[in-house]
Design a protein around this motif. Structure first.
Motif, short mmCIF file in Angstrom:
data_model
loop_
_atom_site.label_atom_id
_atom_site.label_comp_id
_atom_site.label_asym_id
_atom_site.label_seq_id
_atom_site.Cartn_x
_atom_site.Cartn_y
_atom_site.Cartn_z
N GLY A 112 0.80 -1.22 0.00
CA GLY A 112 0.00 0.00 0.00
C GLY A 112 0.83 1.27 0.00
O GLY A 112 0.38 2.31 0.48
N ARG A 113 2.04 1.21 -0.56
CA ARG A 113 2.97 2.35 -0.50
C ARG A 113 2.93 3.24 -1.73
O ARG A 113 3.62 4.25 -1.76
N ILE A 114 2.14 2.88 -2.73
CA ILE A 114 2.00 3.75 -3.90
C ILE A 114 0.52 3.88 -4.26
O ILE A 114 -0.28 3.00 -3.98
N MET A 115 0.19 5.01 -4.87
CA MET A 115 -1.21 5.31 -5.19
C MET A 115 -1.55 4.87 -6.63
O MET A 115 -0.79 5.18 -7.55
N PRO A 116 -2.67 4.20 -6.79
CA PRO A 116 -3.04 3.71 -8.12
C PRO A 116 -3.26 4.82 -9.15
O PRO A 116 -3.08 4.60 -10.34
N GLU A 117 -3.61 6.02 -8.71
CA GLU A 117 -3.84 7.10 -9.68
C GLU A 117 -2.55 7.63 -10.30
O GLU A 117 -2.59 8.48 -11.18
N LYS A 118 -1.40 7.11 -9.88
CA LYS A 118 -0.12 7.48 -10.49
C LYS A 118 0.47 6.32 -11.28
O LYS A 118 1.66 6.26 -11.54
N LEU A 119 -0.42 5.36 -11.66
CA LEU A 119 -0.01 4.19 -12.43
C LEU A 119 -1.00 3.99 -13.57
O LEU A 119 -2.18 4.33 -13.45
N PRO A 149 1.07 14.90 -17.41
CA PRO A 149 0.52 13.91 -16.47
C PRO A 149 -0.99 14.06 -16.28
O PRO A 149 -1.71 13.08 -16.11
N GLU A 150 -1.48 15.30 -16.31
CA GLU A 150 -2.91 15.55 -16.15
C GLU A 150 -3.75 14.72 -17.13
O GLU A 150 -4.76 14.14 -16.76
N PHE A 151 -3.31 14.66 -18.39
CA PHE A 151 -4.03 13.88 -19.38
C PHE A 151 -3.63 12.41 -19.38
O PHE A 151 -4.46 11.54 -19.66
N LEU A 152 -2.39 12.10 -19.04
CA LEU A 152 -1.93 10.71 -19.03
C LEU A 152 -2.64 9.87 -17.97
O LEU A 152 -2.92 8.70 -18.20
N PHE A 153 -2.87 10.46 -16.82
CA PHE A 153 -3.42 9.70 -15.71
C PHE A 153 -4.87 10.10 -15.39
O PHE A 153 -5.33 9.93 -14.28
N THR A 154 -5.57 10.61 -16.39
CA THR A 154 -6.97 11.00 -16.19
C THR A 154 -7.82 9.80 -15.83
O THR A 154 -7.56 8.69 -16.26
N ASP A 155 -8.85 10.06 -15.03
CA ASP A 155 -9.77 8.97 -14.72
C ASP A 155 -10.98 9.00 -15.65
O ASP A 155 -11.91 8.23 -15.49
N ASP A 156 -10.96 9.89 -16.63
CA ASP A 156 -12.04 9.99 -17.61
C ASP A 156 -11.48 9.69 -19.00
O ASP A 156 -11.50 10.54 -19.89
N GLU A 157 -11.00 8.45 -19.18
CA GLU A 157 -10.34 8.10 -20.44
C GLU A 157 -11.30 8.16 -21.63
O GLU A 157 -10.89 8.42 -22.75
N LYS A 158 -12.60 7.97 -21.40
CA LYS A 158 -13.56 8.00 -22.52
C LYS A 158 -13.63 9.39 -23.16
O LYS A 158 -13.95 9.51 -24.33
N ALA A 159 -13.38 10.43 -22.38
CA ALA A 159 -13.45 11.80 -22.90
C ALA A 159 -12.08 12.34 -23.31
O ALA A 159 -11.97 13.48 -23.75
N LEU A 160 -11.03 11.53 -23.19
CA LEU A 160 -9.67 12.02 -23.44
C LEU A 160 -9.49 12.57 -24.85
O LEU A 160 -8.92 13.64 -25.04
N TRP A 161 -9.96 11.87 -25.87
CA TRP A 161 -9.81 12.32 -27.25
C TRP A 161 -10.41 13.71 -27.43
O TRP A 161 -9.77 14.63 -27.92
N LYS A 162 -11.67 13.87 -26.99
CA LYS A 162 -12.34 15.18 -27.11
C LYS A 162 -11.67 16.23 -26.25
O LYS A 162 -11.49 17.38 -26.67
N ASN A 163 -11.30 15.87 -25.02
CA ASN A 163 -10.69 16.84 -24.12
C ASN A 163 -9.37 17.38 -24.67
O ASN A 163 -9.08 18.58 -24.55
N LEU A 164 -8.57 16.52 -25.28
CA LEU A 164 -7.30 16.97 -25.86
C LEU A 164 -7.52 17.90 -27.04
O LEU A 164 -6.86 18.93 -27.18
N LEU A 165 -8.46 17.56 -27.92
CA LEU A 165 -8.74 18.43 -29.07
C LEU A 165 -9.28 19.78 -28.61
O LEU A 165 -8.89 20.83 -29.12
N ASN A 166 -10.17 19.75 -27.62
CA ASN A 166 -10.68 21.02 -27.07
C ASN A 166 -9.56 21.84 -26.44
O ASN A 166 -9.52 23.05 -26.57
N HIS A 167 -8.63 21.15 -25.78
CA HIS A 167 -7.50 21.82 -25.15
C HIS A 167 -6.59 22.48 -26.19
O HIS A 167 -6.07 23.56 -25.97
#
Length: 185
Positions: A112-119, A149-167
């Motif tokens: 339990g020494r590392i956080m899953p949101e950084k993997l 890292p903000e986009f690499l480790f997002t918990d909303d992977e379904k919206a990643l394509w749209k979010n990157l284009l909007n960004h």
């Protein structure tokens, strides 16, 4: 973030007209890119598998595993933000590493020494041979952007394509709602 040439630590964002079923509306993180070829991971296709299902020693760890690409589907890869704790990884962008000592990673998870949101775990990878990605760039198959890292480790992977284009903004915002099949437009 702005459009650029492919390189280590960049995103390849599939153009809406890309009709290869392996890459429709995908975002690929390039970890290795040079004159001999390229290797990366699809960031926005979660598999039905969890880490615990694929690695018996980590049974019970329900971390999602993503479809890294159509190559080497029998191999497990990972990205992480733990350079001091997990030796042997390759830094792809500042603070984000590809691979490393899996036994140490497994022990750190068990303790339990590392956080899953950084993997992020992947089955298989995306690969291009010499000149192949250059050809696809000439065909305007991909839009390239710097990865964070903000986009690499997002918990909303379904919206990643749209979010990157909007960004990226500008004309890229216009293609966010393009139909997958332009004949349906």
């Amino acid at each position: 973030m702005h459009a650029m040439e492919p390189g280590n630590g960049t995103f390849l964002i599939a153009n809406p007209h890309l009709n290869d079923p392996n890459f429709v509306r995908t975002v690929v993180f390039l970890c290795e890119h040079d004159s001999t070829g390229s290797v990366g991971f699809v960031m926005n296709r979660k598999t039905i598998h969890t880490l615990g299902e694929l690695v018996p020693d980590l049974r019970g760890f329900d971390f999602p595993v993503y479809e890294g690409g159509p190559v080497g589907l029998d191999s497990l890869h990972f990205l992480h933000q733990y350079p001091a704790e997990i030796p042997g990884g390759k830094e792809v962008i500042q603070g984000v590493y590809w691979g490393g000592d899996f036994e140490i990673l497994a022990a750190l998870l068990s303790e339990g020494r590392i956080m899953p949101e950084k993997l992020r775990f992947f089955l298989g990878y995306s690969g291009w041979g010499e000149g192949q990605l250059d050809f696809e760039m000439e065909e305007k198959t991909w839009i390239v952007a710097g990865a964070t890292p903000e986009f690499l480790f997002t918990d909303d992977e379904k919206a990643l394509w749209k979010n990157l284009l909007n960004h990226l903004g500008g004309d890229y915002k216009l293609i966010v709602n393009a139909p997958i099949d332009p004949r349906l437009n």
